[in-house]
Motif scaffolding. Structure first.
Motif, PDB file in Angstrom:
ATOM      1  N   ARG A 132       0.851  -1.124   0.067  1.00 44.38           N
ATOM      2  CA  ARG A 132      -0.011  -0.115   0.089  1.00 44.38           C
ATOM      3  C   ARG A 132       0.860   1.301  -0.066  1.00 44.38           C
ATOM      4  O   ARG A 132       1.643   1.527   0.588  1.00 44.38           O
ATOM      5  N   ALA A 133       0.691   2.250  -1.041  1.00 44.14           N
ATOM      6  CA  ALA A 133       1.328   3.357  -1.020  1.00 44.14           C
ATOM      7  C   ALA A 133       0.117   4.703  -0.770  1.00 44.14           C
ATOM      8  O   ALA A 133      -0.444   4.958  -1.710  1.00 44.14           O
ATOM      9  N   LYS A 134       0.119   5.062   0.711  1.00 40.87           N
ATOM     10  CA  LYS A 134      -0.753   5.990   0.954  1.00 40.87           C
ATOM     11  C   LYS A 134       0.059   7.450   1.355  1.00 40.87           C
ATOM     12  O   LYS A 134      -0.996   8.210   1.805  1.00 40.87           O
ATOM     13  N   GLU A 135       1.302   7.235   1.454  1.00 44.73           N
ATOM     14  CA  GLU A 135       1.918   8.675   1.718  1.00 44.73           C
ATOM     15  C   GLU A 135       2.082   9.267   0.551  1.00 44.73           C
ATOM     16  O   GLU A 135       1.831   8.908  -0.539  1.00 44.73           O
ATOM     17  N   GLY A 136       2.901  10.438   0.567  1.00 46.91           N
ATOM     18  CA  GLY A 136       3.408  11.050  -0.873  1.00 46.91           C
ATOM     19  C   GLY A 136       2.981  12.539  -0.520  1.00 46.91           C
ATOM     20  O   GLY A 136       3.056  13.062   0.310  1.00 46.91           O
ATOM     21  N   THR A 181       6.267   5.418   2.355  1.00 44.89           N
ATOM     22  CA  THR A 181       6.669   6.141   3.726  1.00 44.89           C
ATOM     23  C   THR A 181       6.736   7.568   3.534  1.00 44.89           C
ATOM     24  O   THR A 181       7.105   8.086   2.421  1.00 44.89           O
ATOM     25  N   ASP A 182       6.746   8.237   4.737  1.00 48.05           N
ATOM     26  CA  ASP A 182       6.810   9.837   4.572  1.00 48.05           C
ATOM     27  C   ASP A 182       8.327  10.211   4.430  1.00 48.05           C
ATOM     28  O   ASP A 182       8.803  11.047   3.822  1.00 48.05           O
ATOM     29  N   PHE A 183       9.188   9.173   4.890  1.00 45.05           N
ATOM     30  CA  PHE A 183      10.751   9.512   4.715  1.00 45.05           C
ATOM     31  C   PHE A 183      10.948   9.721   2.982  1.00 45.05           C
ATOM     32  O   PHE A 183      11.677  10.443   2.797  1.00 45.05           O
ATOM     33  N   VAL A 184      10.255   8.850   2.231  1.00 46.02           N
ATOM     34  CA  VAL A 184      10.596   8.880   0.648  1.00 46.02           C
ATOM     35  C   VAL A 184       9.952  10.381   0.393  1.00 46.02           C
ATOM     36  O   VAL A 184      10.694  11.059  -0.437  1.00 46.02           O
ATOM     37  N   ALA A 185       8.761  10.428   0.826  1.00 44.95           N
ATOM     38  CA  ALA A 185       8.007  11.937   0.615  1.00 44.95           C
ATOM     39  C   ALA A 185       8.779  12.987   0.455  1.00 44.95           C
ATOM     40  O   ALA A 185       8.644  14.133  -0.139  1.00 44.95           O
ATOM     41  N   LYS A 186       9.754  13.151   1.588  1.00 46.70           N
ATOM     42  CA  LYS A 186      10.672  14.146   1.800  1.00 46.70           C
ATOM     43  C   LYS A 186      11.889  14.129   0.964  1.00 46.70           C
ATOM     44  O   LYS A 186      12.551  15.104   1.038  1.00 46.70           O
ATOM     45  N   ASN A 187      12.195  13.148   0.162  1.00 46.38           N
ATOM     46  CA  ASN A 187      13.256  13.052  -0.521  1.00 46.38           C
ATOM     47  C   ASN A 187      13.119  13.868  -1.780  1.00 46.38           C
ATOM     48  O   ASN A 187      12.109  14.100  -2.537  1.00 46.38           O
ATOM     49  N   GLU A 188      14.094  14.667  -2.129  1.00 45.45           N
ATOM     50  CA  GLU A 188      14.427  15.316  -2.886  1.00 45.45           C
ATOM     51  C   GLU A 188      14.176  14.770  -4.374  1.00 45.45           C
ATOM     52  O   GLU A 188      13.393  15.484  -5.369  1.00 45.45           O
ATOM     53  N   LYS A 189      14.489  13.319  -4.597  1.00 46.97           N
ATOM     54  CA  LYS A 189      14.352  12.578  -5.817  1.00 46.97           C
ATOM     55  C   LYS A 189      12.680  12.385  -6.019  1.00 46.97           C
ATOM     56  O   LYS A 189      12.311  12.434  -6.979  1.00 46.97           O
ATOM     57  N   PHE A 190      12.018  12.158  -4.970  1.00 46.21           N
ATOM     58  CA  PHE A 190      10.730  11.926  -5.049  1.00 46.21           C
ATOM     59  C   PHE A 190       9.937  13.130  -5.468  1.00 46.21           C
ATOM     60  O   PHE A 190       8.949  13.130  -6.114  1.00 46.21           O
ATOM     61  N   GLN A 191      10.425  14.182  -4.828  1.00 46.49           N
ATOM     62  CA  GLN A 191       9.847  15.548  -5.128  1.00 46.49           C
ATOM     63  C   GLN A 191       9.969  16.023  -6.475  1.00 46.49           C
ATOM     64  O   GLN A 191       9.045  16.770  -7.135  1.00 46.49           O
ATOM     65  N   GLN A 192      11.091  15.668  -7.180  1.00 43.43           N
ATOM     66  CA  GLN A 192      11.513  15.955  -8.553  1.00 43.43           C
ATOM     67  C   GLN A 192      10.474  15.041  -9.557  1.00 43.43           C
ATOM     68  O   GLN A 192       9.902  15.331 -10.375  1.00 43.43           O
ATOM     69  N   LEU A 193       9.888  13.862  -9.066  1.00 42.19           N
ATOM     70  CA  LEU A 193       8.771  13.128  -9.862  1.00 42.19           C
ATOM     71  C   LEU A 193       7.694  13.779  -9.808  1.00 42.19           C
ATOM     72  O   LEU A 193       6.809  13.602 -10.606  1.00 42.19           O
ATOM     73  N   VAL A 194       7.363  14.422  -8.461  1.00 44.54           N
ATOM     74  CA  VAL A 194       6.086  15.037  -8.446  1.00 44.54           C
ATOM     75  C   VAL A 194       6.137  16.132  -9.238  1.00 44.54           C
ATOM     76  O   VAL A 194       5.058  16.652 -10.084  1.00 44.54           O
ATOM     77  N   LYS A 195       7.289  17.064  -9.331  1.00 44.89           N
ATOM     78  CA  LYS A 195       7.195  18.140 -10.487  1.00 44.89           C
ATOM     79  C   LYS A 195       7.379  17.498 -11.946  1.00 44.89           C
ATOM     80  O   LYS A 195       6.523  18.145 -12.894  1.00 44.89           O
ATOM     81  N   ASP A 196       7.905  16.277 -12.197  1.00 48.00           N
ATOM     82  CA  ASP A 196       7.695  15.707 -13.555  1.00 48.00           C
ATOM     83  C   ASP A 196       6.206  15.691 -14.146  1.00 48.00           C
ATOM     84  O   ASP A 196       5.879  15.804 -14.981  1.00 48.00           O
ATOM     85  N   VAL A 197       5.502  15.047 -12.882  1.00 52.99           N
ATOM     86  CA  VAL A 197       4.131  14.834 -12.933  1.00 52.99           C
ATOM     87  C   VAL A 197       3.326  15.937 -13.524  1.00 52.99           C
ATOM     88  O   VAL A 197       2.380  15.986 -14.258  1.00 52.99           O
ATOM     89  N   ALA A 198       3.411  16.849 -12.773  1.00 54.33           N
ATOM     90  CA  ALA A 198       2.906  18.248 -12.543  1.00 54.33           C
ATOM     91  C   ALA A 198       3.156  18.927 -14.108  1.00 54.33           C
ATOM     92  O   ALA A 198       2.171  19.315 -14.816  1.00 54.33           O
ATOM     93  N   LEU A 199       4.485  18.921 -14.501  1.00 55.71           N
ATOM     94  CA  LEU A 199       4.544  19.701 -15.770  1.00 55.71           C
ATOM     95  C   LEU A 199       4.181  18.829 -17.119  1.00 55.71           C
ATOM     96  O   LEU A 199       3.501  19.483 -18.014  1.00 55.71           O
TER      97      LEU A 199
END
Length: 313
Positions: A98-102, A122-140
């Motif tokens: 289950r992936a419910k963080e993010g 996990t919230d730990f990965v959600a705080k990772n810069e690489k994960f945040q880059q993925l969020v930005k890629d999705v938004a763009l």
């Protein structure tokens, strides 16, 4: 004759070893490469640069640079290819987890706005810069999709995208979001999903307010990120204060979680009210949202609200 057969045996063994090596996962593959002596030693400055830009381990970066004789472009490309292959493999193994963080990502541009949800374990990965880059890629990518869809059209446009729709969108470089997601699963080692998105495009004279709550550290610029997000489409209000008004309205939507818009003349039904316009104003309970809008000479036309993880419940 004995020498001839010995040499042939060595070539045969090398071919077998090469075939077996190609079957190994990337981390083991790289460890095997690291033990070879046929390539140049990795340049320390390039090693640090590659490590910082990709996030891969030092041993993997070192092996990649040695494999391509310190050509950092080829090394990074090869690392990404191997990570993506391993990511697809990991994705299939982690699919049931289950992936419910993010994070929720919000991007606004003039008369357009998108809001996306990307989940991890996990919230730990959600705080990772690489994960945040993925969020930005999705938004763009979602914004690019909206621009293409809205081209040549007038009026208000609202559309929602689910995981299967988002998977086929393209990112910079030509790969799909599905491939990009596999790459990040390979890098970060958790199950992840690009879950949903909403896209808004408004005509001239309409405005879009936005707000995110529980914000992530500003590691990635251009996209606001947090655990909650809202977009509000409205008209009117003071021309020099429309951004503040839009933010306040979106903040109310995040805090009070309305489920429907309602009408300006609706009577409030107390704390259980789920219609936006008759709700008590979050920062002034003596007014309803409708009464506040009348004071501001403004009108709310639509809204959208995301809470991280709610779609997976």
């Amino acid at each position: 004759m004995l020498m001839k057969y010995s040499v042939m045996g060595l070539f045969s063994a090398a071919r077998i070893a090469g075939a077996e090596l190609s079957k190994l996962p990337v981390s083991q593959h790289l460890r095997c490469l690291h033990t070879g002596c046929v390539s140049l030693a990795a340049d320390k400055a390039l090693l640090m640069k590659l490590r910082k830009s990709t996030g891969y381990t030092f041993i993997n970066c070192k092996a990649a640079l040695e494999k391509f004789n310190n050509d950092i472009t080829q090394a990074e490309s090869w690392l990404n290819e191997q990570a993506q292959k391993e990511g697809w493999s990991k994705a299939s193994k982690l699919e049931g987890r289950r992936a419910k963080e993010g994070l929720i990502g919000v991007l606004t541009q003039d008369t357009s706005a998108v809001m996306v949800e990307v989940n991890c374990e996990t919230d730990f990965v959600a705080k990772n810069e690489k994960f945040q880059q993925l969020v930005k890629d999705v938004a763009l990518s979602t914004m690019e999709h909206l621009h293409t869809k809205a081209q040549g059209k007038r009026g208000y446009m609202k559309s929602t995208l689910q995981a299967e729709d988002l998977a086929n969108l393209s990112v910079s470089g030509g790969s799909s979001l599905a491939d990009q997601l596999a790459l990040f699963i390979g890098r970060l080692g958790e199950n992840m999903s690009v879950t949903r998105a909403v896209c808004l495009s408004v005509p001239s004279g309409w405005k879009i307010g936005s707000y995110v709550h529980g914000g992530a550290a500003p590691a990635v610029t251009g996209v606001a990120m947090g655990k909650y997000g809202a977009l509000v489409v409205f008209q009117g209000g003071a021309s020099d204060g429309s951004e503040t008004l839009g933010r306040k309205l979106a903040q109310h939507v995040v805090g009070e979680a309305p489920e429907a818009l309602g009408n300006m003349d609706d009577l409030p039904s107390g704390q259980s009210e789920t219609r936006l316009l008759p709700q008590a104003l979050m920062w002034d309970a003596s007014l309803t949202v409708a009464q506040f809008l009348q004071q501001q000479n403004a009108k709310v036309l639509d809204f959208a609200r995301f809470q991280c993880g709610e779609a997976s419940k």
